[in-house]
Design a protein around this motif. Structure first.
Motif, mmCIF file in Angstrom:
data_model
loop_
_atom_site.group_PDB
_atom_site.id
_atom_site.type_symbol
_atom_site.label_atom_id
_atom_site.label_comp_id
_atom_site.label_asym_id
_atom_site.label_seq_id
_atom_site.Cartn_x
_atom_site.Cartn_y
_atom_site.Cartn_z
ATOM 1 N N LEU A 37 0.875 -1.230 -0.517
ATOM 2 C CA LEU A 37 -0.227 -0.114 -0.139
ATOM 3 C C LEU A 37 1.630 0.770 0.334
ATOM 4 O O LEU A 37 0.158 2.414 -0.971
ATOM 5 N N GLY A 38 1.969 1.119 0.244
ATOM 6 C CA GLY A 38 2.939 2.199 1.115
ATOM 7 C C GLY A 38 3.323 2.597 -0.344
ATOM 8 O O GLY A 38 3.515 4.165 -1.330
ATOM 9 N N ILE A 39 3.937 1.629 -1.654
ATOM 10 C CA ILE A 39 4.193 1.744 -2.406
ATOM 11 C C ILE A 39 3.158 2.710 -3.673
ATOM 12 O O ILE A 39 3.511 3.227 -4.231
ATOM 13 N N THR A 40 1.573 1.807 -3.615
ATOM 14 C CA THR A 40 1.556 2.592 -5.053
ATOM 15 C C THR A 40 1.411 3.352 -4.558
ATOM 16 O O THR A 40 0.288 4.715 -4.544
ATOM 17 N N CYS A 41 0.245 4.384 -2.716
ATOM 18 C CA CYS A 41 0.099 5.122 -2.965
ATOM 19 C C CYS A 41 1.435 6.358 -2.516
ATOM 20 O O CYS A 41 1.446 7.681 -2.827
ATOM 21 N N GLY A 42 2.459 6.552 -2.420
ATOM 22 C CA GLY A 42 3.455 6.658 -2.432
ATOM 23 C C GLY A 42 4.313 7.006 -4.139
ATOM 24 O O GLY A 42 3.803 8.590 -4.138
ATOM 25 N N LEU B 7 18.495 2.990 -1.563
ATOM 26 C CA LEU B 7 18.543 1.265 -1.574
ATOM 27 C C LEU B 7 19.877 0.027 -1.059
ATOM 28 O O LEU B 7 19.564 -0.859 -1.230
ATOM 29 N N LEU B 8 20.851 0.697 -1.409
ATOM 30 C CA LEU B 8 22.049 -0.042 -0.754
ATOM 31 C C LEU B 8 22.106 -0.510 0.829
ATOM 32 O O LEU B 8 21.926 -1.504 1.472
ATOM 33 N N TYR B 9 20.793 0.740 1.496
ATOM 34 C CA TYR B 9 20.408 0.366 3.099
ATOM 35 C C TYR B 9 20.052 -0.630 2.920
ATOM 36 O O TYR B 9 19.898 -2.157 3.356
ATOM 37 N N LEU B 10 18.587 -0.512 1.835
ATOM 38 C CA LEU B 10 17.739 -1.210 2.140
ATOM 39 C C LEU B 10 17.907 -2.857 1.287
ATOM 40 O O LEU B 10 17.582 -3.726 2.289
ATOM 41 N N TRP C 142 5.349 3.759 5.972
ATOM 42 C CA TRP C 142 5.560 5.400 5.314
ATOM 43 C C TRP C 142 6.921 5.122 4.514
ATOM 44 O O TRP C 142 6.942 5.260 4.093
ATOM 45 N N GLY C 143 7.831 4.358 5.587
ATOM 46 C CA GLY C 143 9.126 3.597 4.640
ATOM 47 C C GLY C 143 8.653 3.473 3.274
ATOM 48 O O GLY C 143 9.473 4.120 2.074
ATOM 49 N N ALA C 144 8.168 2.726 2.450
ATOM 50 C CA ALA C 144 7.528 2.058 1.416
ATOM 51 C C ALA C 144 7.218 3.720 0.627
ATOM 52 O O ALA C 144 7.802 3.785 -0.485
ATOM 53 N N TRP D 247 10.204 8.237 -4.369
ATOM 54 C CA TRP D 247 10.599 9.559 -4.482
ATOM 55 C C TRP D 247 11.816 9.678 -4.363
ATOM 56 O O TRP D 247 12.572 10.597 -4.971
ATOM 57 N N VAL D 248 12.502 8.446 -4.179
ATOM 58 C CA VAL D 248 13.995 8.341 -4.016
ATOM 59 C C VAL D 248 14.087 6.968 -5.903
ATOM 60 O O VAL D 248 15.361 6.443 -5.326
ATOM 61 N N ASN D 249 12.941 6.298 -5.702
ATOM 62 C CA ASN D 249 13.668 5.069 -6.744
ATOM 63 C C ASN D 249 13.358 5.760 -7.753
ATOM 64 O O ASN D 249 12.924 6.377 -8.868
#
Length: 204
Positions: free
Chosen positions: A46-51, A85-88, A112-114, A119-121
């Motif tokens: 849901l975070g991916i889609t809403c973000g 991304l490296l952190y993930l 919220w994290g997703a 915004w940085v993907n």
């Protein structure tokens, strides 16, 4: 002028292809499905889609033009995204076995994290800019931007959920600690590999 049926169908195909193909989001969802199961990964989806919905709106309402005017901001955003991304990737690589995850030692990415990650993907930005610049008529522009963002979200959610379902189906096959660790490291390496274009551009 609103979106014609032909243009809307063409955009729907674009949204499906870009949403369902491999990328940072889908790689993380596959790993989350394996490590945490479908239900615990729902906030991530849901975070991916809403973000992404709000990212498309922002690009359509002028954020893309800001980056064209100030390219340094876009470059900074890309490198922040690469670092995150490296952190993930590190978090995925060090995820524990399923039993440890259920015990709460590790947790899936939050809603919220997703949402913030969109915004940085890099792939999300390419998708958003492509959707606005290619499929959004100028007449009735604001309405068309809302339609584009909404249709993208409706297609994106079931598309990314397929990756979580695949991960959930692999859970029983990866209960062995060694195979799960190998899988997690493989997913982490795929995330790191997605940064190859940015690295190549920096070298050039």
């Amino acid at each position: 002028m609103t979106l014609s049926l032909d243009l809307l169908l063409g955009f729907a195909l674009f949204a499906l292809v870009t949403s369902i193909t491999p990328g940072p989001n889908n790689t993380m969802l596959l790993a989350s499905g394996v490590n945490f199961g479908f239900n615990r990964t729902i906030p991530h989806m849901l975070g991916i889609t809403c973000g992404f919905f709000f990212l498309v709106l922002a690009v359509g309402l002028g954020l893309g033009a800001v980056f064209q005017t100030y390219p340094l901001l876009y470059t900074l955003l890309r490198y922040v995204g690469a670092a995150y991304l490296l952190y993930l990737a590190w978090k995925i690589a060090h995820s524990g076995p399923v039993s440890e995850n259920q015990a709460g030692e590790h947790t899936p990415i939050s809603y919220w994290g997703a949402a913030a990650f969109q915004w940085v993907n890099p792939k999300a930005w390419i998708m958003a800019i492509g959707a606005i610049s290619t499929y959004t008529p100028l007449q009735g522009y604001f309405f068309n931007v809302v339609v584009i963002a909404s249709v993208f979200a409706l297609i994106n959610l079931p598309s990314v959920s397929l990756w979580v379902i695949c991960g959930s189906l692999l859970r029983n096959l990866l209960r062995d600690r060694r195979w799960l660790r190998l899988f997690n490291w493989g997913m982490a390496l795929l995330l790191v590999a997605s940064l190859y274009p940015l690295l190549l551009e920096s070298i050039r």
